[in-house]
Design an enzyme around this catalytic site. Structure first.
Site, PDB file in Angstrom:
ATOM      1  N   GLY A 151      39.945  49.315  33.495  1.00  0.00           N
ATOM      2  CA  GLY A 151      40.887  48.393  34.122  1.00  0.00           C
ATOM      3  C   GLY A 151      40.582  48.408  35.601  1.00  0.00           C
ATOM      4  O   GLY A 151      39.424  48.331  35.997  1.00  0.00           O
ATOM      5  N   GLU A 152      41.583  48.568  36.405  1.00  0.00           N
ATOM      6  CA  GLU A 152      41.380  48.677  37.852  1.00  0.00           C
ATOM      7  C   GLU A 152      41.953  50.028  38.273  1.00  0.00           C
ATOM      8  O   GLU A 152      43.166  50.233  38.227  1.00  0.00           O
ATOM      9  CB  GLU A 152      42.076  47.501  38.547  1.00  0.00           C
ATOM     10  CG  GLU A 152      42.040  47.562  40.052  1.00  0.00           C
ATOM     11  CD  GLU A 152      40.669  47.865  40.611  1.00  0.00           C
ATOM     12  OE1 GLU A 152      39.690  47.202  40.238  1.00  0.00           O
ATOM     13  OE2 GLU A 152      40.575  48.818  41.426  1.00  0.00           O
ATOM     14  N   SER A 153      41.046  50.931  38.680  1.00  0.00           N
ATOM     15  CA  SER A 153      41.474  52.312  38.908  1.00  0.00           C
ATOM     16  C   SER A 153      42.532  52.429  39.998  1.00  0.00           C
ATOM     17  O   SER A 153      43.447  53.256  39.892  1.00  0.00           O
ATOM     18  CB  SER A 153      40.265  53.191  39.232  1.00  0.00           C
ATOM     19  OG  SER A 153      39.549  52.675  40.331  1.00  0.00           O
ATOM     20  N   ARG A 163      32.380  53.591  43.032  1.00  0.00           N
ATOM     21  CA  ARG A 163      32.967  52.446  42.323  1.00  0.00           C
ATOM     22  C   ARG A 163      32.037  51.235  42.402  1.00  0.00           C
ATOM     23  O   ARG A 163      31.297  51.076  43.356  1.00  0.00           O
ATOM     24  CB  ARG A 163      34.328  52.077  42.920  1.00  0.00           C
ATOM     25  CG  ARG A 163      35.388  53.132  42.694  1.00  0.00           C
ATOM     26  CD  ARG A 163      36.674  52.775  43.410  1.00  0.00           C
ATOM     27  NE  ARG A 163      37.316  51.610  42.829  1.00  0.00           N
ATOM     28  CZ  ARG A 163      37.914  50.657  43.548  1.00  0.00           C
ATOM     29  NH1 ARG A 163      37.938  50.712  44.862  1.00  0.00           N
ATOM     30  NH2 ARG A 163      38.486  49.647  42.944  1.00  0.00           N
ATOM     31  N   HIS A 198      32.058  50.838  28.609  1.00  0.00           N
ATOM     32  CA  HIS A 198      33.095  50.599  27.608  1.00  0.00           C
ATOM     33  C   HIS A 198      32.482  50.679  26.212  1.00  0.00           C
ATOM     34  O   HIS A 198      31.938  49.690  25.733  1.00  0.00           O
ATOM     35  CB  HIS A 198      33.681  49.195  27.783  1.00  0.00           C
ATOM     36  CG  HIS A 198      34.425  49.015  29.058  1.00  0.00           C
ATOM     37  ND1 HIS A 198      35.771  49.243  29.177  1.00  0.00           N
ATOM     38  CD2 HIS A 198      33.999  48.653  30.289  1.00  0.00           C
ATOM     39  CE1 HIS A 198      36.153  49.010  30.418  1.00  0.00           C
ATOM     40  NE2 HIS A 198      35.090  48.656  31.115  1.00  0.00           N
ATOM     41  N   GLU A 251      34.345  50.953  23.598  1.00  0.00           N
ATOM     42  CA  GLU A 251      35.335  50.315  22.707  1.00  0.00           C
ATOM     43  C   GLU A 251      35.097  48.816  22.581  1.00  0.00           C
ATOM     44  O   GLU A 251      35.537  48.195  21.615  1.00  0.00           O
ATOM     45  CB  GLU A 251      36.757  50.623  23.198  1.00  0.00           C
ATOM     46  CG  GLU A 251      37.250  49.822  24.398  1.00  0.00           C
ATOM     47  CD  GLU A 251      36.648  50.264  25.738  1.00  0.00           C
ATOM     48  OE1 GLU A 251      35.807  51.188  25.757  1.00  0.00           O
ATOM     49  OE2 GLU A 251      37.009  49.661  26.766  1.00  0.00           O
ATOM     50  N   ILE A 273      31.180  46.821  32.896  1.00  0.00           N
ATOM     51  CA  ILE A 273      31.973  45.804  33.597  1.00  0.00           C
ATOM     52  C   ILE A 273      32.388  46.369  34.953  1.00  0.00           C
ATOM     53  O   ILE A 273      33.232  47.256  35.019  1.00  0.00           O
ATOM     54  CB  ILE A 273      33.232  45.407  32.793  1.00  0.00           C
ATOM     55  CG1 ILE A 273      32.852  44.933  31.385  1.00  0.00           C
ATOM     56  CG2 ILE A 273      34.008  44.317  33.538  1.00  0.00           C
ATOM     57  CD1 ILE A 273      34.047  44.704  30.480  1.00  0.00           C
ATOM     58  N   CYS A 298      35.154  53.967  32.293  1.00  0.00           N
ATOM     59  CA  CYS A 298      35.075  53.070  33.440  1.00  0.00           C
ATOM     60  C   CYS A 298      36.129  53.432  34.493  1.00  0.00           C
ATOM     61  O   CYS A 298      36.015  54.463  35.136  1.00  0.00           O
ATOM     62  CB  CYS A 298      35.164  51.622  32.973  1.00  0.00           C
ATOM     63  SG  CYS A 298      34.435  50.492  34.166  1.00  0.00           S
TER      64      CYS A 298
END
Ligand code: GLN
Length: 201
Positions: free
Chosen positions: A51-53, A112, A174, A176, A138, A83
């Site tokens: 997501g967005e850390s 990042r 990722h 998943e 991503i 990620c």
């Protein structure tokens, strides 16, 4: 045996689906009571999704989960971070968002967005310590330095993109999203081991 998936932001559903497909019971974690009850931890393993850390960090602190999560992972709760999840686990973060903190439970420095922007996202075949995998990158981070306790699991070219330290696994990609199950299977095996030890004592 239950696996908790941190569900504040990001790619939660894909992890839940994959874990359910492996036969795990899954709990989505949003508040401290989802993680811990009066009798101790409510989960035997943990996934920190992508997501967005910096957003997840902010929400963790807002919901009071930052310190309980850090303590649980630090106490040996088997954990898989993907990620942004890897960024959250790291001791040191390069190019953080303003004020961004990380849990600091994995002895690595991560950079990042190390592979360029969203348009550079890609599905990639990787060699890992236990065989080939196909995974998605991503806006992925990479590991630029790691401590002596950290084992490298995967590289993309020269870049370290998968690591393990004790019960903590961090991957920059990722699994998943491509249906790659080996990292989650390993997490479930570690969690089951912990569950059985707890049940026997
Ligand atoms: N670039 C994001 C971050 O630093 C991670 C992207 C992802 O999780 N897919 O949080």
């Amino acid at each position: 045996m239950r696996i908790g998936v941190l569900a504040l932001q990001g790619g939660v559903r894909e992890h839940v689906r994959l874990l359910v497909g492996l036969g795990a019971q899954v709990a989505e974690l949003r508040v401290p009571a989802d993680l811990e009850g009066p009798d101790g931890l409510r989960v035997d393993g943990l996934v920190l999704p992508g997501g967005e850390s910096s957003t997840i960090d902010r929400l963790l602190r807002m919901f009071g989960l930052f310190d309980p999560l850090r303590a649980a992972i630090g106490s040996g709760l088997p954990t898989l971070g993907t990620c942004a999840g890897l960024v959250l686990l790291a001791d040191r973060v390069q190019d953080p968002a303003p004020g961004q903190r990380s849990l600091g439970v994995l002895d690595v420095t991560v950079q990042r967005n190390a592979f360029g922007s969203q348009v550079d996202s890609a599905e990639v075949d990787l060699e890992t310590a236990d065989g080939p995998v196909r995974v998605a990158f991503i806006r992925a981070p990479r590991v630029v330095a790691q401590g002596p306790e950290v084992e490298v699991l995967a590289r993309r070219g020269e870049a370290v993109v998968g690591v393990r330290q004790g019960s903590i696994t961090g991957v920059a990609f990722h699994p998943e999203l491509t249906g790659e199950t080996r990292f989650h299977r390993r997490l479930c095996a570690d969690a089951l081991g912990r569950f059985e030890v707890a049940a026997a004592s």
